[in-house]
Design an enzyme around this catalytic site. Structure first.
Site, PDB file in Angstrom:
ATOM      1  N   HIS A  46      20.632   1.770 -21.959  1.00  0.00           N
ATOM      2  CA  HIS A  46      19.261   1.972 -22.423  1.00  0.00           C
ATOM      3  C   HIS A  46      18.324   2.378 -21.307  1.00  0.00           C
ATOM      4  O   HIS A  46      17.206   2.791 -21.560  1.00  0.00           O
ATOM      5  CB  HIS A  46      18.749   0.684 -23.071  1.00  0.00           C
ATOM      6  CG  HIS A  46      18.612  -0.467 -22.115  1.00  0.00           C
ATOM      7  ND1 HIS A  46      19.702  -1.133 -21.616  1.00  0.00           N
ATOM      8  CD2 HIS A  46      17.524  -1.038 -21.558  1.00  0.00           C
ATOM      9  CE1 HIS A  46      19.285  -2.099 -20.793  1.00  0.00           C
ATOM     10  NE2 HIS A  46      17.982  -2.059 -20.737  1.00  0.00           N
ATOM     11  N   LYS A  98      31.715  -5.295  -2.561  1.00  0.00           N
ATOM     12  CA  LYS A  98      30.581  -4.614  -1.939  1.00  0.00           C
ATOM     13  C   LYS A  98      30.879  -3.120  -1.872  1.00  0.00           C
ATOM     14  O   LYS A  98      31.936  -2.717  -1.384  1.00  0.00           O
ATOM     15  CB  LYS A  98      30.320  -5.155  -0.533  1.00  0.00           C
ATOM     16  CG  LYS A  98      29.155  -4.467   0.184  1.00  0.00           C
ATOM     17  CD  LYS A  98      28.995  -5.015   1.596  1.00  0.00           C
ATOM     18  CE  LYS A  98      27.925  -4.261   2.363  1.00  0.00           C
ATOM     19  NZ  LYS A  98      27.834  -4.715   3.775  1.00  0.00           N
ATOM     20  N   SER A 106       3.134   4.904   1.213  1.00  0.00           N
ATOM     21  CA  SER A 106       2.520   4.321   0.019  1.00  0.00           C
ATOM     22  C   SER A 106       2.118   2.866   0.215  1.00  0.00           C
ATOM     23  O   SER A 106       2.895   2.051   0.711  1.00  0.00           O
ATOM     24  CB  SER A 106       3.481   4.424  -1.156  1.00  0.00           C
ATOM     25  OG  SER A 106       2.973   3.724  -2.281  1.00  0.00           O
ATOM     26  N   LYS A 125       2.300  16.473  -8.469  1.00  0.00           N
ATOM     27  CA  LYS A 125       1.275  16.237  -9.482  1.00  0.00           C
ATOM     28  C   LYS A 125       1.146  17.373 -10.490  1.00  0.00           C
ATOM     29  O   LYS A 125       0.850  17.136 -11.665  1.00  0.00           O
ATOM     30  CB  LYS A 125      -0.081  15.975  -8.810  1.00  0.00           C
ATOM     31  CG  LYS A 125      -0.128  14.647  -8.052  1.00  0.00           C
ATOM     32  CD  LYS A 125      -1.517  14.331  -7.551  1.00  0.00           C
ATOM     33  CE  LYS A 125      -1.539  12.973  -6.843  1.00  0.00           C
ATOM     34  NZ  LYS A 125      -2.900  12.569  -6.452  1.00  0.00           N
ATOM     35  N   ASP A 142      -7.206  10.230 -11.036  1.00  0.00           N
ATOM     36  CA  ASP A 142      -7.811  10.658  -9.761  1.00  0.00           C
ATOM     37  C   ASP A 142      -9.214  11.203  -9.960  1.00  0.00           C
ATOM     38  O   ASP A 142     -10.117  10.963  -9.147  1.00  0.00           O
ATOM     39  CB  ASP A 142      -6.963  11.757  -9.108  1.00  0.00           C
ATOM     40  CG  ASP A 142      -5.737  11.220  -8.399  1.00  0.00           C
ATOM     41  OD1 ASP A 142      -5.726  10.021  -8.076  1.00  0.00           O
ATOM     42  OD2 ASP A 142      -4.799  12.002  -8.171  1.00  0.00           O
ATOM     43  N   ALA A 197      -6.064  22.583  -2.544  1.00  0.00           N
ATOM     44  CA  ALA A 197      -6.046  23.008  -3.946  1.00  0.00           C
ATOM     45  C   ALA A 197      -4.839  22.449  -4.676  1.00  0.00           C
ATOM     46  O   ALA A 197      -4.395  23.012  -5.667  1.00  0.00           O
ATOM     47  CB  ALA A 197      -6.046  24.536  -4.025  1.00  0.00           C
TER      48      ALA A 197
END
Length: 554
Positions: free
Chosen positions: A160, A191, A284, A333, A371, A411
């Site tokens: 799923h 492992k 981040s 984006k 944003d 841009a």
């Protein structure tokens, strides 16, 4: 050790000598940073690493942490048989050995044994767990086939949460057969070590984790493999790895982040996965904001950095309901719109999304842009605050951006959000600077603005009251000494920088020095995060809590 309901955290210790081990006191450091187990690689030590005295002294050093003694394949010889026997006599908690060595190499010790497996089964105390590891390089498909044949019960390749990519379809049509040799080894834990090139290569690893009938550790080496450790407990990993002392190891989170930021003990099979889809992604700050906020609100979620090269393949692979929401960063984006089933009108007009949510009722991906409002409201509030401090409370209901010249650098996705946001607030005389002039010109045409060559930025003199917004990555760590503009800042009324690492960029420092009002990208980050949190969870984010986190951590 009872690990059934606990996340076990391990860290590797590598020292060249016993003296270094004693001097650096890594056992104590590992425990202080949150390790439960230390992986001791004796082969990393200079000879005589096989000395009984060395093993005795090393194991005497351990305090509070369990020990995983790693035996290197190329080092398993006669002396290592004695060393191994000594370690077992000292009740070492874990012994790790390569599968091929474990199943085939002959050793000699106080008594002859035909195989190491027979030797260990004969000598190991009940408190010791044997880890059999397989280290593979090359194509993930080969790894997956071999791993399933050796270690896993038959299972469906598609569950799923994860769809395996096309290059694994051959394997998805084959049933994994149980390998009798796995049982014959008597191993307690398996492992798997592999180097991954892309984050989508982790899909079969998560699938094996979910369905394997033997306790399993999955170790994916490389920057794209980081989530193998962060999401390991969700999919049933026996143990996860973290680096000691904040050492940068590709694919490994730090011990401190595991314990203080991610707190994997709160992760289970029902945990919803969120993350930043970006490249690069190491900068981040999302994890240190969202993870504590999830816990603060009692929401069962985890937020992780996702280093993504091919965004379309990423969403095709991680297509299940467990992967519930995503922040979208550089350079995805604009491309992310193609991955969405539906796009919010504002995001569609901007042509970029920074937030994608998987709708629970039908699994469709819905794109948004938080944003735009975040950046424009941060600029408006800074202008309002300055006006209030100088002239009292303003009576006008129109935006303070209205009528101002708006100069925009960049841009891309963030730049487009600023351009359309400013246009909506009725700014005027838009000027766009971008190293790629054609891209700047295309955006300028969309909002009735003017494109300028990037080289003209230092000499360009806008009208009084102009706003400069830098929506590029210039000045982002590790290049924090760079600045998009330096000589012409006095001409602006306000300077805004979308970069939030560091909080006070070189551009903002130079603007403040000449008396210009500045707005940090941190302010935009907080505001867009509040919007994302609402979209992720369906509830309002705790603004005071989140803002306090950002100010303390950034």
């Amino acid at each position: 050790m009872d690990v059934e309901n606990d996340v076990v955290v391990c860290t590797p210790l590598e020292c060249e000598s016993l003296e270094e081990m004693v001097a650096s006191r890594p056992w104590e450091k590992a425990k202080a940073e949150g390790a439960d187990v230390v992986e001791l690689c004796i082969a990393s030590m200079a000879a005589p690493y096989h000395s009984h005295q060395v093993v005795d002294q090393l194991l005497e050093r351990k305090t509070s942490c369990y020990c995983l003694l790693q035996m290197q394949p190329q080092k398993i010889q006669t002396h290592d048989g004695c060393l191994l026997l000594r370690a077992l006599e000292l009740d070492v908690e874990f012994v790790e050995m390569d599968y091929e060595v474990y199943s085939s190499i002959h050793i000699a010790c106080s008594a002859p044994y035909d195989k190491i497996s027979t030797f260990i089964i004969t000598h190991k105390p009940s408190c010791c767990k044997v880890l059999i590891s397989m280290q593979l390089s090359g194509q993930i498909g080969t790894f997956f086939q071999v791993a399933c044949e050796k270690f896993a019960q038959p299972f469906k390749y598609q569950n799923h949460s994860i769809q395996l990519c096309k290059r694994w379809e051959t394997f998805s049509r084959k049933a994994c057969r149980y390998n009798a040799c796995m049982q014959s080894t008597g191993a307690d834990v398996i492992k798997l070590d592999i180097c991954v090139d892309y984050i989508t290569d982790l899909a079969p690893i998560f699938t094996v984790l979910t369905h394997c009938q033997v306790p399993l550790i999955a170790m994916a080496v490389g920057s794209s493999g980081l989530i193998s450790q962060l999401l390991g407990p969700k999919f049933g990993a026996f143990l996860v790895y973290g680096s000691l002392g904040g050492k940068r190891v590709p694919g490994l989170p730090s011990l401190v982040s595991l314990r203080q930021v991610y707190k994997l003990e709160y992760t289970n099979a029902d945990t919803k996965v969120f993350g930043l889809v970006s490249n690069p992604v190491a900068h981040s700050k999302g994890p240190i904001l969202y993870n504590p906020t999830f816990r603060h609100m009692g929401y069962n979620g985890i937020y992780v950095p996702m280093l993504v090269d091919d965004i379309e393949e990423f969403f095709e692979t991680y297509s299940g309901s467990d992967f519930a929401g995503f922040s979208v960063g550089i350079p995805h984006k604009e491309a992310a719109i193609r991955c969405c089933n539906e796009v919010h009108p504002i995001a569609k007009s901007i042509g970029a999304v920074n937030t994608i949510v998987r709708r629970p009722m039908d699994g469709k991906l819905i794109g948004y842009n938080t944003d735009c409002e975040a950046a424009i409201s941060a600029i408006e509030d800074a202008l309002t605050e300055r006006k209030v401090s100088s002239k009292g409370v303003p009576h006008s209901t129109s935006s303070l951006i209205s009528g101002r010249t708006f100069v925009l650098i960049g841009a891309g996705g963030a730049g487009r959000a600023l351009a359309f946001g400013a246009k909506y607030k009725r700014g005027q005389n838009y000027h766009f600077q971008q190293r790629d002039y054609k891209r700047a010109k295309a955006l300028a045409d969309e909002v009735s603005g003017e494109a300028l060559l990037y080289e003209a930025l230092e000499t360009f003199r806008p009208e009084t009251g102009a706003i400069l917004a830098d929506a590029s990555a210039i000045g982002m760590e590790p290049n924090s000494q760079q600045s998009a503009v330096s000589k012409a800042l006095r001409a602006y009324d306000l300077v805004f920088d979308v970069v939030y690492t560091p909080r006070n960029t070189q551009l903002l420092k130079e603007a403040a020095e000449v008396g210009v009002t500045t707005v940090s990208g941190v302010e935009m980050f907080v505001r867009q995060a509040l919007g994302q949190f609402r979209l992720f969870t369906g509830g309002s984010g705790p603004e005071d809590f989140m803002r306090k986190l950002v100010m303390e951590q950034f």
